[in-house]
Design an enzyme around this catalytic site. Sequence first.
Site, mmCIF file in Angstrom:
data_model
loop_
_atom_site.group_PDB
_atom_site.id
_atom_site.type_symbol
_atom_site.label_atom_id
_atom_site.label_comp_id
_atom_site.label_asym_id
_atom_site.label_seq_id
_atom_site.Cartn_x
_atom_site.Cartn_y
_atom_site.Cartn_z
ATOM 1 N N ASP A 131 0.881 -1.176 -0.091
ATOM 2 C CA ASP A 131 0.058 -0.098 0.105
ATOM 3 C C ASP A 131 0.821 1.342 -0.033
ATOM 4 O O ASP A 131 1.995 1.233 0.729
ATOM 5 C CB ASP A 131 -0.981 -0.008 1.176
ATOM 6 C CG ASP A 131 -2.402 -0.162 0.945
ATOM 7 O OD1 ASP A 131 -2.801 0.573 0.501
ATOM 8 O OD2 ASP A 131 -2.885 -1.117 1.403
ATOM 9 N N ASP A 185 -3.289 4.280 -2.298
ATOM 10 C CA ASP A 185 -4.336 4.936 -1.298
ATOM 11 C C ASP A 185 -4.926 6.240 -1.686
ATOM 12 O O ASP A 185 -3.969 7.012 -2.082
ATOM 13 C CB ASP A 185 -3.923 4.664 0.143
ATOM 14 C CG ASP A 185 -4.956 5.180 1.145
ATOM 15 O OD1 ASP A 185 -5.925 4.191 0.947
ATOM 16 O OD2 ASP A 185 -4.931 6.036 1.814
ATOM 17 N N GLU A 202 -6.823 3.765 -5.784
ATOM 18 C CA GLU A 202 -8.155 3.620 -5.096
ATOM 19 C C GLU A 202 -8.609 5.225 -5.495
ATOM 20 O O GLU A 202 -8.293 6.208 -4.900
ATOM 21 C CB GLU A 202 -8.038 3.916 -3.492
ATOM 22 C CG GLU A 202 -9.187 3.816 -2.820
ATOM 23 C CD GLU A 202 -8.965 4.222 -1.324
ATOM 24 O OE1 GLU A 202 -9.912 3.686 -0.800
ATOM 25 O OE2 GLU A 202 -8.126 4.753 -0.844
ATOM 26 N N HIS A 256 -10.924 -4.320 2.604
ATOM 27 C CA HIS A 256 -10.795 -4.089 3.994
ATOM 28 C C HIS A 256 -11.846 -3.043 4.525
ATOM 29 O O HIS A 256 -11.778 -2.826 5.579
ATOM 30 C CB HIS A 256 -9.306 -3.692 4.423
ATOM 31 C CG HIS A 256 -8.851 -2.489 3.679
ATOM 32 N ND1 HIS A 256 -8.702 -2.321 2.375
ATOM 33 C CD2 HIS A 256 -8.501 -1.249 4.172
ATOM 34 C CE1 HIS A 256 -8.294 -1.136 2.213
ATOM 35 N NE2 HIS A 256 -8.370 -0.452 2.945
ATOM 36 N N ASP A 257 -12.529 -2.395 3.798
ATOM 37 C CA ASP A 257 -13.285 -1.097 3.991
ATOM 38 C C ASP A 257 -14.617 -1.636 3.844
ATOM 39 O O ASP A 257 -15.556 -0.496 3.983
ATOM 40 C CB ASP A 257 -12.884 0.027 3.008
ATOM 41 C CG ASP A 257 -11.636 0.724 3.472
ATOM 42 O OD1 ASP A 257 -11.232 0.687 4.780
ATOM 43 O OD2 ASP A 257 -10.970 1.332 2.613
#
Length: 585
Positions: free
Chosen positions: A107, A214, A277, A356-357
């Site tokens: 990430d 990210d 993202e 993960h969100d």
Amino acid sequence: MSLSAEHNEHERIWWKEAVFYQVYPASFCDSNGNGWGDLPGLFSKIPYIASLGVDVVWLSPMFESPQIDMGYDISNYEAVNPSYGSVADVEALIKACHDSGMKLILDLVVNHTSDQHAWFKESRSSKENEKRHWYFWRPARYDEERRRMPPSNYRGYFAGSTWTWDEHTQEYYLHLYSPSQPDLNWESPTCRRAIYDSAVRFWLAKGIDGFRVDTVNKYSKHISFPDAPITDPTSDTQPAPQFWCNGPRIHEFIRELVDVMSEYRTYDGKELVTVGELSLTPEPEKVLEYVGREREELDMVFQFDITHLGQGTGSGFQDKYDFAEWTLPDMKRIVKKWQSFIEGTDGWTTVFNENHDNGRSISRFASDAPEWRVQSAKMLCLWLVAQTGTLFLYQGQEIGMINAPREWGIEDYKDVEALNFWDEAVKLAEDGTDPTRKERIMHGLRLMARDHARLPFQWDSSEHAGFSSGKPWMRVHDLYKQINAEAQEADGDSVLEFYKSMLKMRKEHKDVFVYGTFELVEPEDVSTFVFRKRYQDKTALAALNFTAFLQPAPPLVDLKLLVSSYPKTNPDTLQPFEGRIYINY
């Protein structure tokens, strides 16, 4: 050009055909019994991940961090948080992935740092510090009664203002997320150079194969910070993504970032991969500005319309967890949009329904009832593997992990976002502003909270699901004895074995599944999701029953059954939560 003029085909690149597997390290495997997942634990599971048919491991943040936002608040880009291990552990992990025929990406979290990062400590030390301009500092405003007010009225992603007052220097600093996550100022060339050296070059030099980037479209902001229009009269803060998403210099910044990455090549000479993202960018033509091959920016991005189904706004603002009912045609329109937008272009797309969100896909999009859980998992697997683009899976998805039980109370939730939304709901309910808000937000959290994806991985039926020999940092799912990897490896009809075979099938028929064009069939049908894939003379048809009732199977012309999620099929009827794929040979 990236498209063949003769066949209008997309250029073939390794990462388009790859399967990516996201590991959330805190919840994957704990090697030392302290209840916290770590890199040695992940290292021990590399054979398991490779056995799935995975090509790339995406490791969520393991950097040094106070863990206010589970590692997305980084205090040192060049160090590993002691709870996870060491830089040497990452180096060993890179080698283990490569030795197993897989790649490893990390990430890249460079929209913000932790407030514990040395850069921010210097920045807040005085207005004259040389790193002051590495973050956004602004003086207070004052109302008619001389009460101090933030520089603008923006609402952040985790509720509350995007501005926090610093008593020492008597100014506010900007943070789109938690106050512990101050935003970096990409307008500063010296700040950008430090980012590239510390967060990018440091890890590329160790041999990683790329980055998941990210919050990639938030680096460029409208730095005049004008007030946002008042869309919520009951609040002092207002949604303002138009002032921090897709800003005026965003493509310049990304091209510069990618230029730095281009200094490196992976261990086998193939190019690095980047996946961004990309939130709050609903227009396909705007997304293509990021992923068009000739633009030399990102390879692909995550577009979150699917995972935002049911969210009040899908933008992280006040009604995110105020659940909004949706229908299957709503889902179909989203899939069609992001499957089709690359046709005739040199762009690329991604396929996923978990990360993960977000809550678990079985609980959100199908049924996690005991009688339908396995069928739902297999049906959703077929839904994914038949779609065009690069496939991303999230840990536990391959064994059919589901949301935390609805009986769990707010005390079992750990995520800063969930707890902030809950605290806000309690306040609004108790002061009479919104009396039913607590019940509505709790309902939304039970479906969509980020915590559901962060429950410890269920490895076996031993205590703590085999995740740890000690008490886990987060409660293990109550059903771990029924849903775990060890039991499924011994069961040829399990969700896990189905995923393995379907990932193999996707690669065997990659022409039509990875690269084929998408055509939606019967878009307004509320029960079944049917779509056709074409590649030259090859055709496939996916038929998916999203209900617990029998549904008519689609009529077939010159197609034969390739696979069903049920062992026995009826040619005229789709069984509850059954998925099928037909193909011409």
